[in-house]
Design an enzyme around this catalytic site. Sequence first.
Site, PDB file in Angstrom:
ATOM      1  N   TYR A   1       0.815  -1.207   0.000  1.00 58.53           N
ATOM      2  CA  TYR A   1       0.000   0.000   0.000  1.00 58.53           C
ATOM      3  C   TYR A   1       0.855   1.265   0.000  1.00 58.53           C
ATOM      4  CZ  TYR A   1      -4.710  -1.892   0.781  1.00 58.53           C
ATOM      5  OH  TYR A   1      -5.927  -2.502   0.642  1.00 58.53           O
TER       6      TYR A   1
ATOM      7  N   ASP B   1      -2.835 -18.156  -0.114  1.00 59.50           N
ATOM      8  CA  ASP B   1      -3.858 -18.827  -0.932  1.00 59.50           C
ATOM      9  C   ASP B   1      -4.510 -19.963  -0.132  1.00 59.50           C
ATOM     10  OD1 ASP B   1      -1.380 -20.114  -0.997  1.00 59.50           O
ATOM     11  OD2 ASP B   1      -1.539 -20.742  -3.090  1.00 59.50           O
TER      12      ASP B   1
HETATM   13  C1  IPM Z   1     -10.320  -1.404   4.206  1.00 59.33           C
HETATM   14  C2  IPM Z   1     -10.647  -0.772   2.876  1.00 59.33           C
HETATM   15  C3  IPM Z   1      -9.538   0.196   2.522  1.00 59.33           C
HETATM   16  C4  IPM Z   1      -8.260  -0.594   2.391  1.00 59.33           C
HETATM   17  C5  IPM Z   1      -9.786   1.051   1.270  1.00 59.33           C
HETATM   18  C6  IPM Z   1     -11.100   1.786   1.338  1.00 59.33           C
HETATM   19  C7  IPM Z   1      -8.658   1.999   1.012  1.00 59.33           C
HETATM   20  O1  IPM Z   1     -10.840  -1.754   1.908  1.00 59.33           O
HETATM   21  O2  IPM Z   1     -10.213  -0.657   5.212  1.00 59.33           O
HETATM   22  O3  IPM Z   1     -10.187  -2.610   4.271  1.00 59.33           O
HETATM   23  O4  IPM Z   1      -7.979  -1.145   1.320  1.00 59.33           O
HETATM   24  O5  IPM Z   1      -7.513  -0.655   3.365  1.00 59.33           O
END
Ligand code: IPM
Length: 359
Positions: free
Chosen positions: A143, A225
């Site tokens: 991320y 998986d």
């Molecule tokens: C979560 C959501 C978020 C993530 C999105 C909305 C950015 O899916 O909190 O799980 O991917 O972390």
Amino acid sequence: MSQQYRITLLPGDGIGPEILSVAVAVLKRVGEQTGIGFQFQEALIGGAAIDATGDPLPAETLDRCRNSDAVLLAAIGGYQWDTLPSHQRPERGLLGLRAGLGLFANLRPAKILPQLIDASTLKREVIEGVDIMVIRELTGGIYFGQPKGIFEHEGEKRGINTMVYAEHEIDRIGRVAFETARKRGKKLCSVDKANVLEVSQLWRDRMTQLASEYSDVELSHMYVDNAAMQLVRYPKQFDTIVTGNLFGDILSDEAAMLTGSIGMLPSASLGSSGPGVFEPVHGSAPDIAGQDKANPIAQVLSAAMMLRYGLNEPEAADRIEQAVQAILDAGYRTGDIMSPGMKAVGCQAMGEALIQALG
Ligand code: IPM
Ligand code: MG
């Protein structure tokens, strides 16, 4: 008043404002009963913030959050913002909040409530008694890893993200996971993709190292998986799961759905110090926004998690959780958890039933 807490409320988008107002009413009532005072202040995030300021996480919002004792967030996102460039999307507000507050640990419990077994798509014998805590690393991994972006390369575009974990990032989420497992069933399953990814090999090595400090917790490892498959095949084998950001995103939705509705599940995001953020696992459900159809329970249980993990007020948290049990026992159901013979109610009526149940 024995205690006063400053709570920043982030209603966000879609069903966010309706479910959050139920949680606030519940908190006020519980506060009166337990002598806890709440000072609520609202701030903008997500699409609502984009519309008002052009920025999904205005600096003022982050400041307010930093200066509070805890943050109660509802949900963000909606169709009208889906086509904006990625740095202007509502999701960016949420990611910025996590990074800005250093919330590296995301706790997502998935516990089957006996009253809702029939709401699950899985068989009773598979899910009865399931009680899993998914601990997701929240400020690292793919991320946030660099490099990232879409770049020209040899006459075409290339999209890049980087999955990276440093030892200290693995260790600190590992410690949260071992400590949590220790207070639960003393079983920790670390989920990775170490058969393919180097980042996962390091993850697995560090988790194995840490295990020597927690000899009372039984550590196992599983490829992601296989974990996805085992969660629907035999979920009772899991107690506490720890995993990275992307795998945790996916597995926590899957674990949530074991319980029948994602509308029931709260989460806590914690850093090493400072305020935590407490929010439902579900999203903003724009398709039912403003129709009084949303299930406010995940939001209400997020308020309970805020009391338990963020403010160290377990008695007030217990009261809220008991009230939720009581209204489910009494048969109140929103559409997402409705089953034959139960009382169908909307979001507001569910809130009123909760206030009644609190006494
Ligand atoms: C979560 C959501 C978020 C993530 C999105 C909305 C950015 O899916 O909190 O799980 O991917 O972390
Ligand atoms: Mg998700």
